[in-house]
Design an enzyme around this catalytic site. Structure first.
Site, PDB file in Angstrom:
ATOM      1  CD  GLN A   1      41.283  38.155  35.951  1.00 59.72           C
ATOM      2  OE1 GLN A   1      40.534  38.698  35.172  1.00 59.72           O
ATOM      3  NE2 GLN A   1      42.532  38.521  36.094  1.00 59.72           N
ATOM      4  CG  PHE A   2      35.102  39.205  34.141  1.00 59.75           C
ATOM      5  CD1 PHE A   2      34.646  38.633  32.952  1.00 59.75           C
ATOM      6  CD2 PHE A   2      35.941  40.306  34.077  1.00 59.75           C
ATOM      7  CE1 PHE A   2      35.030  39.162  31.727  1.00 59.75           C
ATOM      8  CE2 PHE A   2      36.329  40.824  32.870  1.00 59.75           C
ATOM      9  CZ  PHE A   2      35.880  40.257  31.687  1.00 59.75           C
ATOM     10  CB  THR A   3      38.856  36.107  32.646  1.00 57.65           C
ATOM     11  OG1 THR A   3      39.919  36.188  33.597  1.00 57.65           O
ATOM     12  CG2 THR A   3      38.681  37.458  31.962  1.00 57.65           C
TER      13      THR A   3
END
Length: 157
Positions: free
Chosen positions: A79-81
């Site tokens: 989850q790069f966010t």
């Protein structure tokens, strides 16, 4: 590295309407990998996640057992966010590791989880940009973890 750890009765990852990974009772981990992360942070986060006491014991005492004590499953979702920084009203993801490097790092993270616990109880997903995670909570509880080198030193946010 940042992680959101959620206790679940079930969780799954869906891409384009197709379920690609799922677990029953256990924890769902959303993992945000930073450009500054190394093997040291990876090993630290794996230890923190697997040893996090979020389950009750046999007598009902809360916060006594970890996922390994209970022999529950782990679902890990990239989850790069989680590495988002707001610049005004616009999200900026410059702290997130680039996709090419992040895929290898994520796979190493899954491998370390498998080496540290029971491999058959660790689930991940093929590294993709936009997974959809579905979760059924046992309790509305979420723990955010951040590597100690990036926080105040205790690893907790």
């Amino acid at each position: 590295m940042k992680a959101v750890v959620q206790r679940v009765t079930q969780a799954s990852v869906t891409v384009g309407g197709e379920q690609i990974s799922a677990i029953g009772r256990g924890i769902c981990v959303l993992l945000g990998i930073s450009v500054e992360d190394s093997q040291k942070e990876l090993e630290h986060m794996v230890r923190k996640i697997l040893n996090l006491r979020v389950f009750e014991d046999e007598s009902g005492k809360h916060w006594s057992k970890n996922v390994m004590d209970k022999q529950y499953e782990v679902l890990c979702v990239s989850q790069f966010t989680l590495q988002c920084v707001l610049k005004g009203n616009k999200p900026d993801f410059h702290l997130a590791m680039p996709t090419e490097q992040a895929e290898s790092f994520y796979n190493s993270f899954l491998e370390q989880l498998r080496k540290s616990y029971r491999p058959e109880l660790i689930r991940g997903q093929k590294f993709i940009r936009s997974p959809e995670a579905g979760v059924t909570d046992t309790f509305p509880w979420v723990q955010r973890e951040e590597d100690s080198s990036a926080s105040s030193g205790n690893g907790l946010m």
